[in-house]
Design a protein around this motif. Structure first.
Motif, PDB file in Angstrom:
ATOM      1  N   PRO B 161       0.874  -1.217   0.017  1.00  0.00           N
ATOM      2  CA  PRO B 161      -0.120  -0.025   0.093  1.00  0.00           C
ATOM      3  C   PRO B 161       0.815   1.201  -0.100  1.00  0.00           C
ATOM      4  CG  PRO B 161      -0.513  -1.483   1.724  1.00  0.00           C
ATOM      5  CD  PRO B 161       0.526  -2.038   1.082  1.00  0.00           C
ATOM      6  N   GLU B 162       0.368   2.291  -0.531  1.00  0.00           N
ATOM      7  CA  GLU B 162       0.951   3.624  -0.765  1.00  0.00           C
ATOM      8  C   GLU B 162       1.430   4.144   0.575  1.00  0.00           C
ATOM      9  OE1 GLU B 162       1.754   4.922  -3.394  1.00  0.00           O
ATOM     10  OE2 GLU B 162       2.565   6.724  -2.720  1.00  0.00           O
ATOM     11  N   SER B 163       0.700   4.153   1.728  1.00  0.00           N
ATOM     12  CA  SER B 163       0.835   4.484   3.091  1.00  0.00           C
ATOM     13  C   SER B 163       2.166   3.966   3.603  1.00  0.00           C
ATOM     14  CB  SER B 163      -0.265   4.507   3.934  1.00  0.00           C
ATOM     15  OG  SER B 163      -0.566   2.948   4.176  1.00  0.00           O
ATOM     16  N   ILE B 164       2.543   2.795   3.190  1.00  0.00           N
ATOM     17  CA  ILE B 164       3.562   1.880   3.598  1.00  0.00           C
ATOM     18  C   ILE B 164       4.897   2.391   2.856  1.00  0.00           C
ATOM     19  CG2 ILE B 164       4.853  -0.620   3.669  1.00  0.00           C
ATOM     20  CD1 ILE B 164       2.946  -0.264   5.836  1.00  0.00           C
ATOM     21  N   ILE B 165       4.712   2.481   1.382  1.00  0.00           N
ATOM     22  CA  ILE B 165       5.509   2.741   0.730  1.00  0.00           C
ATOM     23  C   ILE B 165       6.218   3.984   1.019  1.00  0.00           C
ATOM     24  CG2 ILE B 165       6.110   3.592  -1.635  1.00  0.00           C
ATOM     25  CD1 ILE B 165       4.218   1.458  -2.801  1.00  0.00           C
ATOM     26  N   GLN B 166       5.530   5.191   1.307  1.00  0.00           N
ATOM     27  CA  GLN B 166       5.947   6.294   1.823  1.00  0.00           C
ATOM     28  C   GLN B 166       6.557   6.350   2.947  1.00  0.00           C
ATOM     29  OE1 GLN B 166       5.339   9.148   0.033  1.00  0.00           O
ATOM     30  NE2 GLN B 166       3.689   8.813  -1.488  1.00  0.00           N
ATOM     31  N   ASN B 167       6.415   5.526   3.748  1.00  0.00           N
ATOM     32  CA  ASN B 167       7.072   5.240   5.007  1.00  0.00           C
ATOM     33  C   ASN B 167       8.010   4.293   5.253  1.00  0.00           C
ATOM     34  OD1 ASN B 167       5.608   7.502   6.684  1.00  0.00           O
ATOM     35  ND2 ASN B 167       4.055   6.422   6.016  1.00  0.00           N
ATOM     36  N   TRP B 168       8.448   3.845   3.843  1.00  0.00           N
ATOM     37  CA  TRP B 168       9.375   2.666   3.947  1.00  0.00           C
ATOM     38  C   TRP B 168      10.456   2.927   4.867  1.00  0.00           C
ATOM     39  CZ3 TRP B 168       8.750  -1.969   3.606  1.00  0.00           C
ATOM     40  CH2 TRP B 168       9.872  -2.902   3.305  1.00  0.00           C
ATOM     41  N   GLN B 169      11.249   4.048   4.586  1.00  0.00           N
ATOM     42  CA  GLN B 169      12.359   4.132   5.602  1.00  0.00           C
ATOM     43  C   GLN B 169      12.254   3.972   7.139  1.00  0.00           C
ATOM     44  OE1 GLN B 169      15.218   3.935   3.852  1.00  0.00           O
ATOM     45  NE2 GLN B 169      15.083   5.032   1.996  1.00  0.00           N
ATOM     46  N   LEU B 170      11.258   4.733   7.235  1.00  0.00           N
ATOM     47  CA  LEU B 170      10.765   4.988   8.788  1.00  0.00           C
ATOM     48  C   LEU B 170      10.559   3.595   9.252  1.00  0.00           C
ATOM     49  CD1 LEU B 170       8.906   8.317   9.027  1.00  0.00           C
ATOM     50  CD2 LEU B 170      10.789   7.547  10.098  1.00  0.00           C
ATOM     51  N   LEU B 171       9.787   2.928   8.635  1.00  0.00           N
ATOM     52  CA  LEU B 171       9.345   1.563   8.987  1.00  0.00           C
ATOM     53  C   LEU B 171      10.329   0.633   9.162  1.00  0.00           C
ATOM     54  CD1 LEU B 171       5.985   0.765   6.970  1.00  0.00           C
ATOM     55  CD2 LEU B 171       6.257   0.220   9.447  1.00  0.00           C
ATOM     56  N   ALA B 172      11.346   0.431   8.202  1.00  0.00           N
ATOM     57  CA  ALA B 172      12.658  -0.291   8.176  1.00  0.00           C
ATOM     58  C   ALA B 172      13.398  -0.030   9.201  1.00  0.00           C
ATOM     59  CB  ALA B 172      13.341  -0.052   6.915  1.00  0.00           C
ATOM     60  N   THR B 173      13.520   1.245   9.823  1.00  0.00           N
ATOM     61  CA  THR B 173      14.405   1.404  10.773  1.00  0.00           C
ATOM     62  C   THR B 173      13.534   1.595  12.220  1.00  0.00           C
ATOM     63  OG1 THR B 173      14.285   3.841  10.240  1.00  0.00           O
ATOM     64  CG2 THR B 173      16.109   2.597   9.439  1.00  0.00           C
ATOM     65  N   SER B 174      12.299   1.573  12.262  1.00  0.00           N
ATOM     66  CA  SER B 174      11.403   1.658  13.466  1.00  0.00           C
ATOM     67  C   SER B 174      11.455   0.778  14.522  1.00  0.00           C
ATOM     68  CB  SER B 174      10.151   1.413  12.855  1.00  0.00           C
ATOM     69  OG  SER B 174       9.673   0.132  12.780  1.00  0.00           O
ATOM     70  N   GLY B 175      12.244  -0.548  13.985  1.00  0.00           N
ATOM     71  CA  GLY B 175      12.525  -1.519  15.214  1.00  0.00           C
ATOM     72  C   GLY B 175      11.085  -2.232  15.807  1.00  0.00           C
ATOM     73  N   LEU B 176      10.158  -2.106  14.954  1.00  0.00           N
ATOM     74  CA  LEU B 176       8.652  -2.639  15.199  1.00  0.00           C
ATOM     75  C   LEU B 176       9.061  -4.121  14.868  1.00  0.00           C
ATOM     76  CD1 LEU B 176       6.422  -0.065  13.801  1.00  0.00           C
ATOM     77  CD2 LEU B 176       6.482  -0.925  16.229  1.00  0.00           C
ATOM     78  N   SER B 177       8.376  -5.136  15.690  1.00  0.00           N
ATOM     79  CA  SER B 177       8.398  -6.300  15.499  1.00  0.00           C
ATOM     80  C   SER B 177       7.524  -6.778  14.246  1.00  0.00           C
ATOM     81  CB  SER B 177       7.579  -7.117  16.615  1.00  0.00           C
ATOM     82  OG  SER B 177       6.175  -6.968  16.695  1.00  0.00           O
ATOM     83  N   GLU B 178       7.649  -8.027  13.815  1.00  0.00           N
ATOM     84  CA  GLU B 178       7.153  -8.575  12.695  1.00  0.00           C
ATOM     85  C   GLU B 178       5.680  -8.618  12.796  1.00  0.00           C
ATOM     86  OE1 GLU B 178       8.085 -12.730  11.824  1.00  0.00           O
ATOM     87  OE2 GLU B 178       7.057 -12.525   9.930  1.00  0.00           O
ATOM     88  N   GLU B 179       5.187  -8.943  13.967  1.00  0.00           N
ATOM     89  CA  GLU B 179       3.801  -8.953  14.273  1.00  0.00           C
ATOM     90  C   GLU B 179       3.218  -7.653  14.143  1.00  0.00           C
ATOM     91  OE1 GLU B 179       0.817  -9.575  17.921  1.00  0.00           O
ATOM     92  OE2 GLU B 179       2.844  -9.768  18.377  1.00  0.00           O
TER      93      GLU B 179
END
Lengths: 173, 294
Positions: B161-179
């Motif tokens: 989804p676009e919202s994930i794409i737009q935040n890709w870098q932040l998500l990848a470095t967020s440290g959030l778990s897989e869940e």
């Protein structure tokens, strides 16, 4: 005599299709799977209206059984397949939550209805809005004071009280 | 490190295309200091040093001594995710990357050396063979006379989804778990009308605001539960019981609708994210450690 009986029967039938919204009667709400938190609790997001909604869509358990309502939700939201989660709350719960959030909601004994102050006058707090488009529902109702025009903070306060303060595990059918 | 089965070299235009479309899964991107990369390295240098190599065989251990932005948890997250078919590969290589650096994720081998800060984000399927296919397809750009294709790697970006794409870098470095990532992905995949007429899909800005907030509190917090508000905002909850919970709805305008119930007092309203953090700090971020059954 026969005429009177017929009239009485007609009245009785008609009455069955108009909910009273008595305080202890229950309203069912469809709960999206993503509105279920850990442990099966209902998140407050389930009680928030859509941005264009004029009311929060619910179904009256006065008019239809939970099974019938579940079948309607299944048809409407799940394409006729799979489980649906339903949160049922008493009319009083909605009223109480609305009052807590600052709305003026009272039962008008003269007309026998719950009414709330819209800021421009009184309006029905609960309405029977039969769903005529497919899938149809005879028990479809609206909680009128939960709508897109109600202040965001007020709607959120109501939703939190319905979701967390009075948690009822959703019925999953 | 041996480099087996060299399949091709990205061309100048391929590199430029990568630069044009940063941070989109499905595309390898030249990272944060794009300008530097463009000015410092000629196309020939980049073409020489950025090579995408097919690697037959199984996963092998990563052998890179100088990698930034792949923190341990991120690497784990990505590896596990790709194994689950959630299709994302994220690499970040420092400016002093070692010669002959070779990194292998799910059968894809990227070899590079001394190329400045390079970030390669590649969305691919979980199938190694499909991964090869994707990369092979990427290399076909050399045969594209106009170099008109922007999507270097023909990855299934439509599934992200676009919202994930737009935040890709932040998500990848967020440290959030897989869940948590999967939970966000599931919410982001909801299309408009998901809950009836007028309900909206996840607003990327709302997600971004949460991720920025999360960066500030993640070391003092357990991961929350996620929900989508019909207006498209992300709502997060730390719920312990009926009397102890925190709800934060991240709006697109940097404000937050909040409800903090701590058993004794109730705080509800709207405030800036900064103010919310200050309020939580006065409680030593205790409410952010609440979790159901925890």
């Amino acid at each position: 005599m026969a005429v009177r009986k017929q009239k009485s029967k007609a009245r009785s039938t008609r009455q069955r299709f108009v909910p009273s919204f008595a305080a202890r009667t229950e309203l069912a709400l469809y709960v999206d799977p993503d509105d279920l938190g850990r442990g099966g609790r209902v998140s407050s997001t389930a009680f928030l209206p859509n941005p264009d909604d004029k009311y929060l869509s619910v179904n009256s358990l006065e008019l239809e059984s939970i099974e019938t309502i579940a079948a309607y939700y299944q048809e409407r939201f799940k394409g006729g397949v799979g489980q649906v989660a339903i949160a049922h709350r008493k009319v009083w719960d909605y009223t109480d939550a609305g009052r807590f959030a600052g709305l003026s909601i009272d039962f008008n004994k003269t007309v026998g209805k719950w009414e709330y102050d819209t800021g421009h006058g009184l309006a029905d707090a609960y309405k029977h809005i039969r769903q005529t488009r497919v899938p149809k529902s005879n028990s479809h109702c609206g909680v009128q004071f939960i709508n897109a025009q109600t202040a965001e903070l007020v709607v959120n306060k109501i939703a939190r009280r319905l979701a967390h303060r009075r948690p009822q595990r959703p019925t999953i059918i | 490190m041996p480099e087996a089965n060299v399949a091709g070299i990205l061309t100048e235009n391929a590199i430029k295309a990568l630069v044009r479309e940063p941070a989109m899964p499905g595309i390898a991107t030249i990272g944060q200091d794009v300008a530097e990369a463009e000015t410092t390295f000629t196309s020939q240098t980049l073409a020489k040093y950025l090579r995408v190599v097919n690697q037959q065989g199984t996963l092998s251990q990563m052998v890179a001594t100088d990698i930034v932005a792949i923190e341990g948890h991120v690497k784990d997250l990505i590896t596990r995710r790709s194994l689950q078919g959630e299709t994302n590969l994220f690499l970040s290589i420092s400016s002093s990357a070692v010669e002959g650096f070779t990194d292998i994720f799910t059968g894809v081998n990227i070899a590079t050396t001394n190329i400045g800060k390079v970030i390669a984000a590649v969305a691919k399927t979980s199938q190694r063979q499909a991964g090869h296919y994707v990369l092979d397809e990427a290399l076909e750009i050399q045969d594209d006379p106009d170099n008109s294709r922007v999507l270097i790697f023909g990855a299934p970006t439509e599934s992200i989804p676009e919202s994930i794409i737009q935040n890709w870098q932040l998500l990848a470095t967020s440290g959030l778990s897989e869940e948590s990532y999967l939970s966000l992905l599931r919410l982001a995949r909801k299309s408009p009308g998901w809950r009836g007429d007028g309900s909206r899909s996840l607003d990327y800005k709302s997600l971004e605001n949460f991720l920025q907030f999360w960066k500030s509190v993640r070391e003092k917090s357990v991961e929350p539960e996620f929900g989508l508000v019909p207006n498209g905002n992300l709502r997060v909850e730390w719920y312990k019981d009926n009397r102890h919970f925190v709800e934060l709805e991240f709006r697109a305008d940097d404000d937050c609708i909040f409800g903090i119930f701590d058993g004794k007092s109730v705080f509800e309203g709207r405030a800036s994210v900064k103010n919310i953090i200050e309020v939580l700090a006065t409680r030593d971020f205790g409410p952010l450690k609440w979790s159901y059954g925890g």
